[in-house]
Design a protein around this motif. Sequence first.
Motif, PDB file in Angstrom:
ATOM      1  N   MET A 113      -3.061  -1.502 -17.610  1.00 46.46           N
ATOM      2  CA  MET A 113      -2.516  -2.758 -17.136  1.00 46.46           C
ATOM      3  C   MET A 113      -3.217  -3.188 -15.854  1.00 46.46           C
ATOM      4  O   MET A 113      -3.590  -4.320 -15.732  1.00 46.46           O
ATOM      5  CB  MET A 113      -1.009  -2.579 -16.939  1.00 46.46           C
ATOM      6  N   LEU A 114      -3.364  -2.263 -14.920  1.00 49.91           N
ATOM      7  CA  LEU A 114      -3.904  -2.653 -13.622  1.00 49.91           C
ATOM      8  C   LEU A 114      -5.402  -2.914 -13.669  1.00 49.91           C
ATOM      9  O   LEU A 114      -5.910  -3.694 -12.869  1.00 49.91           O
ATOM     10  CB  LEU A 114      -3.582  -1.582 -12.583  1.00 49.91           C
ATOM     11  N   THR A 115      -6.123  -2.289 -14.579  1.00 49.36           N
ATOM     12  CA  THR A 115      -7.574  -2.506 -14.615  1.00 49.36           C
ATOM     13  C   THR A 115      -7.944  -3.582 -15.627  1.00 49.36           C
ATOM     14  O   THR A 115      -8.536  -4.590 -15.273  1.00 49.36           O
ATOM     15  CB  THR A 115      -8.309  -1.195 -14.945  1.00 49.36           C
ATOM     16  N   ARG A 116      -7.589  -3.370 -16.883  1.00 54.67           N
ATOM     17  CA  ARG A 116      -7.943  -4.352 -17.908  1.00 54.67           C
ATOM     18  C   ARG A 116      -7.124  -5.629 -17.773  1.00 54.67           C
ATOM     19  O   ARG A 116      -7.617  -6.708 -18.057  1.00 54.67           O
ATOM     20  CB  ARG A 116      -7.774  -3.747 -19.293  1.00 54.67           C
ATOM     21  N   GLY A 117      -5.874  -5.497 -17.350  1.00 57.04           N
ATOM     22  CA  GLY A 117      -5.025  -6.668 -17.172  1.00 57.04           C
ATOM     23  C   GLY A 117      -5.554  -7.589 -16.087  1.00 57.04           C
ATOM     24  O   GLY A 117      -5.477  -8.812 -16.198  1.00 57.04           O
ATOM     25  N   ALA A 118      -6.092  -7.002 -15.038  1.00 59.41           N
ATOM     26  CA  ALA A 118      -6.653  -7.809 -13.953  1.00 59.41           C
ATOM     27  C   ALA A 118      -7.868  -8.592 -14.428  1.00 59.41           C
ATOM     28  O   ALA A 118      -8.062  -9.753 -14.039  1.00 59.41           O
ATOM     29  CB  ALA A 118      -7.014  -6.918 -12.774  1.00 59.41           C
ATOM     30  N   VAL A 119      -8.663  -7.988 -15.302  1.00 55.72           N
ATOM     31  CA  VAL A 119      -9.841  -8.683 -15.836  1.00 55.72           C
ATOM     32  C   VAL A 119      -9.406  -9.855 -16.713  1.00 55.72           C
ATOM     33  O   VAL A 119      -9.938 -10.969 -16.600  1.00 55.72           O
ATOM     34  CB  VAL A 119     -10.740  -7.702 -16.626  1.00 55.72           C
ATOM     35  N   VAL A 120      -8.431  -9.617 -17.582  1.00 57.95           N
ATOM     36  CA  VAL A 120      -7.946 -10.689 -18.463  1.00 57.95           C
ATOM     37  C   VAL A 120      -7.313 -11.803 -17.638  1.00 57.95           C
ATOM     38  O   VAL A 120      -7.543 -12.991 -17.904  1.00 57.95           O
ATOM     39  CB  VAL A 120      -6.952 -10.122 -19.498  1.00 57.95           C
ATOM     40  N   LEU A 121      -6.537 -11.444 -16.633  1.00 57.26           N
ATOM     41  CA  LEU A 121      -5.926 -12.449 -15.768  1.00 57.26           C
ATOM     42  C   LEU A 121      -6.982 -13.250 -15.010  1.00 57.26           C
ATOM     43  O   LEU A 121      -6.867 -14.468 -14.875  1.00 57.26           O
ATOM     44  CB  LEU A 121      -4.959 -11.782 -14.792  1.00 57.26           C
ATOM     45  N   ALA A 122      -8.018 -12.591 -14.545  1.00 55.69           N
ATOM     46  CA  ALA A 122      -9.096 -13.287 -13.837  1.00 55.69           C
ATOM     47  C   ALA A 122      -9.832 -14.247 -14.768  1.00 55.69           C
ATOM     48  O   ALA A 122     -10.168 -15.369 -14.368  1.00 55.69           O
ATOM     49  CB  ALA A 122     -10.068 -12.278 -13.236  1.00 55.69           C
ATOM     50  N   LEU A 123     -10.068 -13.824 -16.006  1.00 56.06           N
ATOM     51  CA  LEU A 123     -10.720 -14.721 -16.972  1.00 56.06           C
ATOM     52  C   LEU A 123      -9.846 -15.931 -17.283  1.00 56.06           C
ATOM     53  O   LEU A 123     -10.344 -17.060 -17.359  1.00 56.06           O
ATOM     54  CB  LEU A 123     -11.061 -13.962 -18.250  1.00 56.06           C
ATOM     55  N   ALA A 124      -8.556 -15.712 -17.466  1.00 56.96           N
ATOM     56  CA  ALA A 124      -7.642 -16.825 -17.734  1.00 56.96           C
ATOM     57  C   ALA A 124      -7.590 -17.781 -16.543  1.00 56.96           C
ATOM     58  O   ALA A 124      -7.612 -19.007 -16.723  1.00 56.96           O
ATOM     59  CB  ALA A 124      -6.253 -16.298 -18.072  1.00 56.96           C
ATOM     60  N   ALA A 125      -7.542 -17.229 -15.337  1.00 54.26           N
ATOM     61  CA  ALA A 125      -7.534 -18.086 -14.143  1.00 54.26           C
ATOM     62  C   ALA A 125      -8.846 -18.846 -14.002  1.00 54.26           C
ATOM     63  O   ALA A 125      -8.856 -20.028 -13.643  1.00 54.26           O
ATOM     64  CB  ALA A 125      -7.273 -17.234 -12.903  1.00 54.26           C
ATOM     65  N   ALA A 143       2.956  -7.396 -20.597  1.00 57.59           N
ATOM     66  CA  ALA A 143       2.470  -6.153 -20.000  1.00 57.59           C
ATOM     67  C   ALA A 143       3.060  -5.946 -18.610  1.00 57.59           C
ATOM     68  O   ALA A 143       3.442  -4.826 -18.251  1.00 57.59           O
ATOM     69  CB  ALA A 143       0.949  -6.164 -19.930  1.00 57.59           C
ATOM     70  N   ALA A 144       3.162  -7.006 -17.828  1.00 54.94           N
ATOM     71  CA  ALA A 144       3.745  -6.887 -16.490  1.00 54.94           C
ATOM     72  C   ALA A 144       5.221  -6.492 -16.578  1.00 54.94           C
ATOM     73  O   ALA A 144       5.684  -5.620 -15.840  1.00 54.94           O
ATOM     74  CB  ALA A 144       3.583  -8.196 -15.718  1.00 54.94           C
ATOM     75  N   ALA A 145       5.957  -7.118 -17.498  1.00 55.67           N
ATOM     76  CA  ALA A 145       7.365  -6.770 -17.668  1.00 55.67           C
ATOM     77  C   ALA A 145       7.510  -5.319 -18.125  1.00 55.67           C
ATOM     78  O   ALA A 145       8.369  -4.585 -17.623  1.00 55.67           O
ATOM     79  CB  ALA A 145       8.026  -7.717 -18.667  1.00 55.67           C
ATOM     80  N   GLY A 146       6.694  -4.893 -19.054  1.00 58.37           N
ATOM     81  CA  GLY A 146       6.737  -3.511 -19.521  1.00 58.37           C
ATOM     82  C   GLY A 146       6.413  -2.519 -18.419  1.00 58.37           C
ATOM     83  O   GLY A 146       7.031  -1.455 -18.322  1.00 58.37           O
ATOM     84  N   TYR A 147       5.456  -2.854 -17.595  1.00 55.45           N
ATOM     85  CA  TYR A 147       5.084  -1.986 -16.470  1.00 55.45           C
ATOM     86  C   TYR A 147       6.237  -1.848 -15.488  1.00 55.45           C
ATOM     87  O   TYR A 147       6.567  -0.740 -15.046  1.00 55.45           O
ATOM     88  CB  TYR A 147       3.846  -2.559 -15.775  1.00 55.45           C
ATOM     89  N   ILE A 148       6.875  -2.948 -15.156  1.00 57.29           N
ATOM     90  CA  ILE A 148       7.988  -2.922 -14.204  1.00 57.29           C
ATOM     91  C   ILE A 148       9.159  -2.128 -14.770  1.00 57.29           C
ATOM     92  O   ILE A 148       9.769  -1.303 -14.071  1.00 57.29           O
ATOM     93  CB  ILE A 148       8.414  -4.362 -13.833  1.00 57.29           C
ATOM     94  N   ILE A 149       9.471  -2.338 -16.039  1.00 56.22           N
ATOM     95  CA  ILE A 149      10.574  -1.618 -16.668  1.00 56.22           C
ATOM     96  C   ILE A 149      10.273  -0.121 -16.722  1.00 56.22           C
ATOM     97  O   ILE A 149      11.137   0.718 -16.440  1.00 56.22           O
ATOM     98  CB  ILE A 149      10.864  -2.192 -18.066  1.00 56.22           C
TER      99      ILE A 149
END
Length: 106
Positions: A1-13, A64-70
């Motif tokens: 989540m923290l590595t691949r998720g950040a890449v996907v979020l950066a691409l979307a942004a 993914a963020a919700a799952g991570y927090i839970i």
Amino acid sequence: MLTRGAVVLALAAGLYLLNGFLIGWANAYDVVTGITSPSAVHAQWCAWPLSLAGWAAIPAIIGAAAGYIITEQIQAHHARELGDVLEELRRLAEPPSSPPSSGSGA
């Protein structure tokens, strides 16, 4: 989540920023949320990837963020040993001790 998720979020942004400058911020928002079709805007070549990101990547990031927090919350509650929990329950189940007697006798 923290590595691949950040890449996907950066691409979307990045896609959102590119579309915001090319087709306008309101149109970019409408495309990413699915209000407007990407074929209805002027620069379709960049609106289609933004539409796909809004349809697939953004819900995945939120999930993914919700799952991570839970998961973090569940692990925080499981950090105590079973023996410690049982001991605390036994202590709480004991009857209260009698109050100290007053020494004056009067």
